[in-house]
Motif scaffolding. Structure first.
Motif, short mmCIF file in Angstrom:
data_model
loop_
_atom_site.label_atom_id
_atom_site.label_comp_id
_atom_site.label_asym_id
_atom_site.label_seq_id
_atom_site.Cartn_x
_atom_site.Cartn_y
_atom_site.Cartn_z
N LEU A 1 1.20 -1.48 0.02
CA LEU A 1 -0.18 0.00 0.22
C LEU A 1 0.68 1.12 -0.03
O LEU A 1 0.41 2.78 -0.46
CB LEU A 1 -0.70 0.43 1.52
CG LEU A 1 -2.47 -1.32 1.29
CD1 LEU A 1 -3.34 -0.99 2.70
CD2 LEU A 1 -3.33 0.03 0.46
N ASN A 2 1.99 1.25 0.52
CA ASN A 2 3.09 2.61 0.94
C ASN A 2 3.51 2.54 -0.52
O ASN A 2 3.52 4.03 -1.19
CB ASN A 2 3.88 2.61 1.60
CG ASN A 2 5.01 1.30 2.30
OD1 ASN A 2 4.97 0.39 0.84
ND2 ASN A 2 5.48 1.22 2.45
N TYR B 1 1.95 1.11 -3.39
CA TYR B 1 0.75 2.16 -4.78
C TYR B 1 1.08 3.28 -4.17
O TYR B 1 0.63 4.21 -5.23
CB TYR B 1 -0.28 0.92 -4.35
CG TYR B 1 -1.79 2.26 -5.02
CD1 TYR B 1 -1.72 1.64 -5.96
CD2 TYR B 1 -2.45 2.62 -4.01
CE1 TYR B 1 -2.93 2.09 -6.86
CE2 TYR B 1 -3.50 3.26 -5.03
CZ TYR B 1 -4.05 2.86 -5.83
OH TYR B 1 -4.62 3.06 -6.66
N THR C 1 -9.36 2.06 -3.50
CA THR C 1 -7.98 0.80 -3.82
C THR C 1 -7.64 0.56 -3.10
O THR C 1 -7.43 -0.38 -1.83
CB THR C 1 -6.60 1.08 -5.26
OG1 THR C 1 -7.77 1.44 -6.04
CG2 THR C 1 -6.26 0.32 -4.85
N PHE C 2 -7.54 1.71 -1.87
CA PHE C 2 -7.10 1.99 -0.11
C PHE C 2 -7.65 0.16 0.46
O PHE C 2 -7.74 0.10 1.18
CB PHE C 2 -7.34 2.57 -0.20
CG PHE C 2 -5.68 3.50 -0.05
CD1 PHE C 2 -4.28 3.06 -0.70
CD2 PHE C 2 -5.77 5.13 -0.78
CE1 PHE C 2 -3.37 3.92 -0.99
CE2 PHE C 2 -4.77 5.63 -0.22
CZ PHE C 2 -3.43 5.18 -1.29
N VAL D 1 -7.76 -3.50 -1.21
CA VAL D 1 -6.44 -3.30 -0.92
C VAL D 1 -6.72 -4.04 1.39
O VAL D 1 -6.37 -4.86 1.58
CB VAL D 1 -5.60 -3.05 -1.37
CG1 VAL D 1 -3.79 -4.21 -0.35
CG2 VAL D 1 -5.63 -3.67 -2.70
N ASP D 2 -6.74 -2.58 1.99
CA ASP D 2 -6.54 -3.12 3.37
C ASP D 2 -7.70 -3.98 3.88
O ASP D 2 -6.85 -4.33 4.67
CB ASP D 2 -6.59 -1.43 3.50
CG ASP D 2 -5.42 -1.40 4.51
OD1 ASP D 2 -4.93 -2.16 5.15
OD2 ASP D 2 -6.19 -0.24 5.32
N ASP E 1 -5.81 -7.34 2.97
CA ASP E 1 -4.99 -6.95 4.08
C ASP E 1 -4.73 -7.21 4.98
O ASP E 1 -4.66 -8.66 6.05
CB ASP E 1 -4.22 -6.18 3.42
CG ASP E 1 -2.86 -6.27 4.14
OD1 ASP E 1 -2.10 -7.58 4.56
OD2 ASP E 1 -1.69 -5.43 3.82
N PRO F 1 0.61 6.31 4.71
CA PRO F 1 -0.16 5.94 4.08
C PRO F 1 -1.11 3.99 5.02
O PRO F 1 -0.34 4.77 6.49
CB PRO F 1 0.12 4.73 3.71
CG PRO F 1 2.12 4.93 3.18
CD PRO F 1 2.42 5.79 4.62
N THR G 1 -2.15 -1.46 8.83
CA THR G 1 -2.61 -2.96 8.77
C THR G 1 -1.82 -3.43 9.72
O THR G 1 -1.06 -3.23 10.34
CB THR G 1 -2.17 -3.18 7.48
OG1 THR G 1 -3.18 -4.80 7.05
CG2 THR G 1 -0.91 -3.37 7.06
N GLY H 1 -0.30 -6.89 2.32
CA GLY H 1 0.59 -5.55 1.32
C GLY H 1 0.99 -5.01 2.40
O GLY H 1 1.48 -3.63 2.36
#
Length: 558
Positions: A101-102, A104, A305-306, A309-310, A313, A358, A361, A539
């Protein structure tokens, strides 16, 4: 849920487990700061700059300030969220800004030195909003449902794709060892030369390839050495490799120094000499910008997207860790303190964005502490305290060069790619969408495009197959369809969380579990867990070759 006794838990065992978790994931302080600072943060690079301000000393000094801010921010938010996870949710799970994620956030959303479609201030606003969306999803139980509704093959491929994406970053110059660069005849070309030898088209001349000493230091001391430690399951292997390369790179009189005799090098060295110092966040603290109208489409894409994916994740990692330590209720597929754990993560995301970070998680490296005997929230509390102490060593963490962490990203990517073995390659309806997902992510430098491509491919292929089967009366069916991964939007325990179900049926003390289902099995140690091992998270960085990372995986819930 009613708090349950944690049989066999001891104070000093929890302390040792907390230290093990910290050393397994301490690398994130330097790696996250190195990656996210490549966005330039709030520093402004003129749009007509031919090299994106790489040769602008004033701009690069500003980027160094952002890097120092992010070292403090990463340690601070990791300390806060890990401490709260242990204190309020009583789970031995640590949190930190997520790997993948960071990347991205930096390279796709903000862009290198702000060259992307969304300014840094708008990007952290999207992260802030994401956190509060998660609060609502967590309270209503939709977060768990959304994660489980995604086909298994796409979930597995997402982790693999992010691993390849991180590996590609680790091989580049800006955040890696400089093994590859952009090509002319081909999209990617071999590199390994010192930056001063770059040709006008950004490639390395053949006579200078692989002659950069920092490349060889990063490859052997940061890569091969760390890999050997991982093979022997040495605790803290990754942080040991990073420190070895950093120590070699700190003397100013060597050809691999991180502190050359330039204005930028002098500034970095002056800060490094402080060793122990608190660096207040100056350039990335509360920089949210709420006028998002000019970036509506890109803001929405980044936010979605965040979120997606989160969801996969953190939710998947929380369930994997809860299953590994024996806290899962097999009837409801829930675990003690799950609602609070989700809320800690959600609020941590928003608070972290105020620091300029970012999304936060849960980390699979928590398995290192669990395998050391960690069973209660004290493990996460001690990990959080270690991150708090790290805040005061910002000069050390801010002085770790990118070639010290480049091979770390490659090794993390290798660990994340283990999930490819669990993809159903026999049935094309699962295999093709999975391959599209994991291939598009690194090739387009975007997690979002990979997810979109994979999900759309899955829907088109499987919908057409279903229509043909229905129209033909079941006579035209693809071979091996019986091996297809089952998919359903129904999940064990229902969509809504237990407290909502109890309130809906009129139970006055709805916050208390039903008597017949109030218990959860006692937490088990590593020796007593019978194969319920965590699956690799997606992620974030995957850790140090600890026991739970190197055993057969159980299917991840979520």
């Amino acid at each position: 849920m009613k708090p349950q006794a944690r049989a066999g838990s001891y104070f000093f065992t929890e302390l040792r487990a907390g230290l093990a978790t910290f050393f397994a994931m301490a690398y994130i302080i330097a790696v996250n700061a190195n990656i996210v600072s490549q966005s330039g943060g709030t520093c402004v690079c003129p749009p007509d700059s031919p090299d994106l301000c790489d040769s602008d000393p004033e701009y690069m000094l500003c980027v160094q300030e952002v890097n120092r801010d992010l070292v403090t921010a990463t340690a601070a938010i990791s300390a806060l969220t890990s401490f709260c996870m242990g204190l309020f949710a009583n789970m031995p799970i640590a949190l930190a800004p997520g790997m993948g994620l960071n990347a991205y956030f930096t390279y796709q959303v903000v862009g290198y030195h702000g060259s992307g479609p969304v300014p840094y201030q708008i990007a952290v606003t999207a992260v802030f909003v994401e956190g509060f969306v998660f609060v609502g999803l967590s309270l209503l139980g939709l977060r768990q449902w959304l994660a489980r509704a995604i086909p298994k093959s796409i979930k597995l491929a997402t982790g693999v794709g992010i691993g390849l994406y991180l590996s590609l970053i680790g091989l580049t110059y800006n955040a890696g060892i400089g093994a590859i660069t952009g090509g002319t005849a081909t999209p990617i070309d071999i590199a390994g030369c010192s930056p001063e030898f770059f040709l006008e088209d950004g490639t390395c001349p053949p006579s200078q390839r692989f002659r950069n000493p920092t490349f060889w230091i990063g490859l052997f001391c940061g890569g091969m050495f760390t890999a050997m430690l991982l093979m022997y399951r040495v605790k803290g292997a990754i942080i040991a490799g990073i420190l070895l390369v950093s120590i070699i790179s700190w003397p100013r009189t060597t050809p691999v120094t991180y502190f050359p005799y330039t204005p930028l090098g002098n500034s970095m060295f002056d800060f490094f000499k402080n060793v122990v110092a608190f660096h207040p966040i100056q350039r990335t603290l509360v920089v949210q910008q709420w006028n998002v109208g000019d970036y509506g489409g890109q803001f929405g894409l980044a936010l979605i997207t965040f979120l997606y994916v989160d969801i996969l994740d953190c939710t998947g990692t929380l369930y994997a860790m809860a299953r590994f330590c024996g806290a899962i209720d097999e009837r409801t597929q829930d675990f003690e303190g799950s609602a609070v754990a989700y809320l800690v993560d959600a609020f941590g995301i928003s608070i972290g964005s105020l620091f300029g970070s970012p999304p936060v998680t849960a980390y699979i490296e928590s398995g290192a502490g669990i395998s050391e005997g960690g069973k209660t929230g004290l493990t996460a509390v001690f990990t959080g305290l270690c991150f708090f102490i790290a805040i005061f060593f910002a000069p050390i963490f801010a002085s770790i060069p990118p070639w010290a962490t480049g091979c770390t990203l490659v090794l993390i990517g290798a660990m994340m790619c283990k999930a490819a073995a669990d993809i159903n390659w026999r049935y094309p309806g699962d295999a093709i969408p999975a391959f599209v997902t994991l291939a598009v992510m690194p090739f387009t430098y975007s997690i979002a495009y990979g997810l979109i491509a994979g999900i759309v491919t899955y829907i088109i292929l499987n919908t057409l197959i279903k229509l043909i089967e229905v129209v033909s009366g079941g006579r035209i069916v693809p071979p091996d369809k019986e091996t297809k991964d089952p998919w359903s939007y129904h999940i064990p325990g229902g969509i809504l969380p237990p407290w909502v179900t109890r309130a809906a049926r009129g139970k006055r003390d709805f916050w208390r579990p039903d008597e017949e289902h109030s218990g959860v099995p006692p937490l088990r140690s590593e020796s007593s867990s019978s194969g319920d091992q965590p699956e690799l998270g997606m992620g974030k960085g995957q850790g140090q070759g600890q026991g739970p990372l190197d055993r057969p995986r159980a299917e991840k819930i979520g």
